[in-house]
Design an enzyme around this catalytic site. Structure first.
Site, PDB file in Angstrom:
ATOM      1  CG  ASP A 238       8.884  15.094  11.390  1.00 35.60           C
ATOM      2  OD1 ASP A 238       9.289  14.997  10.231  1.00 35.60           O
ATOM      3  OD2 ASP A 238       9.607  15.532  12.315  1.00 35.60           O
TER       4      ASP A 238
ATOM      5  N   GLY B 145      -1.253  21.892  17.596  1.00 33.41           N
ATOM      6  CA  GLY B 145      -1.115  22.182  16.165  1.00 33.41           C
ATOM      7  C   GLY B 145      -2.344  21.971  15.311  1.00 33.41           C
TER       8      GLY B 145
HETATM    9  P1  5GP Z   1       6.686  13.260  15.081  1.00 26.46           P
HETATM   10  O1  5GP Z   1       6.470  12.665  16.434  1.00 26.46           O
HETATM   11  O2  5GP Z   1       5.834  12.650  13.992  1.00 26.46           O
HETATM   12  O3  5GP Z   1       8.140  13.310  14.714  1.00 26.46           O
HETATM   13  O4  5GP Z   1       6.349  14.774  15.180  1.00 26.46           O
HETATM   14  C1  5GP Z   1       5.113  15.226  15.381  1.00 26.46           C
HETATM   15  C2  5GP Z   1       5.119  16.599  16.009  1.00 26.46           C
HETATM   16  O5  5GP Z   1       6.365  17.302  15.799  1.00 26.46           O
HETATM   17  C3  5GP Z   1       4.058  17.395  15.334  1.00 26.46           C
HETATM   18  O6  5GP Z   1       2.803  17.197  15.936  1.00 26.46           O
HETATM   19  C4  5GP Z   1       4.617  18.787  15.474  1.00 26.46           C
HETATM   20  O7  5GP Z   1       4.272  19.287  16.740  1.00 26.46           O
HETATM   21  C5  5GP Z   1       6.119  18.620  15.398  1.00 26.46           C
HETATM   22  N1  5GP Z   1       6.611  18.814  14.015  1.00 26.46           N
HETATM   23  C6  5GP Z   1       7.142  17.893  13.187  1.00 26.46           C
HETATM   24  N2  5GP Z   1       7.478  18.429  11.999  1.00 26.46           N
HETATM   25  C7  5GP Z   1       7.127  19.730  12.090  1.00 26.46           C
HETATM   26  C8  5GP Z   1       7.208  20.837  11.174  1.00 26.46           C
HETATM   27  O8  5GP Z   1       7.670  20.771  10.029  1.00 26.46           O
HETATM   28  N3  5GP Z   1       6.739  22.030  11.652  1.00 26.46           N
HETATM   29  C9  5GP Z   1       6.224  22.190  12.905  1.00 26.46           C
HETATM   30  N4  5GP Z   1       5.810  23.407  13.248  1.00 26.46           N
HETATM   31  N5  5GP Z   1       6.129  21.178  13.774  1.00 26.46           N
HETATM   32  C10 5GP Z   1       6.575  19.960  13.363  1.00 26.46           C
HETATM   33 MG    MG Z   2       0.852  17.918  16.344  1.00 22.12          MG
END
Ligand code: 5GP
Ligand code: MG
Length: 175
Positions: A103, A44
């Site tokens: 996130d 990303g």
């Molecule tokens: P976390 O581990 O912080 O929950 O999520 C991180 C990963 O989840 C990010 O690097 C991304 O790949 C995915 N992710 C979380 N929220 C979003 C979003 O709103 N859109 C997209 N495309 N990916 C997200």
């Molecule tokens: Mg990412």
């Protein structure tokens, strides 16, 4: 038939470019006399990182790691593994991690823990976007582009099932 979700623009490319400029100024000031190593979290962050580095007139190096959260679609599953690790030593370097979105914080915490064990001189985080209302693990973001509401976004490197990474703006996926 290919699934066509409704996309609504949230952040225009102009707004992104202004945020990238601001972040680059902050980073330039803080890393003027340092050995800057940027580590992008794939996939990303690659679009953001490509724009950011071209605003950083500093000597710098680049590396990438790739994190995977098992079985994730629009949700982080809570279990992370690194499918691409570092291929070089970061010991003694000033490491700045580049992430597209924080996130729940689970993915980036895992990546930061992995990197911390490699004994960099310093370790900081630059994230383009943040969804603080979703946080499950505390994360300190040293350089932040945008704080977002709890909506799923795509574009500018971010995907929905591997699509839409190439969009120049950031969109909300409407339910
Ligand atoms: P976390 O581990 O912080 O929950 O999520 C991180 C990963 O989840 C990010 O690097 C991304 O790949 C995915 N992710 C979380 N929220 C979003 C979003 O709103 N859109 C997209 N495309 N990916 C997200
Ligand atoms: Mg990412």
């Amino acid at each position: 038939m290919v699934f066509q979700p409704q996309l609504r623009i949230l952040i225009s490319h102009d707004q992104i470019a202004k945020a990238v400029d601001r972040l680059a100024r902050e980073i330039r000031t803080d890393y003027e006399d340092k050995q800057l190593l940027l580590i992008g979290v794939l996939k990303g962050s690659f679009v953001f990182m490509a724009d950011l580095i071209r605003q950083l007139d500093l000597p710098l190096e680049l590396e990438f790691v790739k994190a995977c959260s098992y079985g994730a679609r629009q949700e982080s599953s809570g279990r992370v593994r690194l499918v691409q690790r570092l291929s070089t030593s970061i010991k003694g370097k000033d490491v700045l991690v580049i992430e597209d979105i924080v996130d729940t914080g689970i993915t980036i915490s895992f990546v930061l823990d992995y990197l911390r064990k490699k004994k960099p001189a310093s370790l900081k985080l630059c994230a383009l976007t943040d969804k603080p209302s979703r946080r499950r693990v505390p994360v300190c973001i040293d350089y932040l582009g945008f704080t977002l509401p709890n909506r799923f976004i795509v574009g500018y490197g971010l995907d929905l099932d591997e699509r839409f990474r190439n969009l120049p703006d950031i969109y909300v996926v409407e339910d």
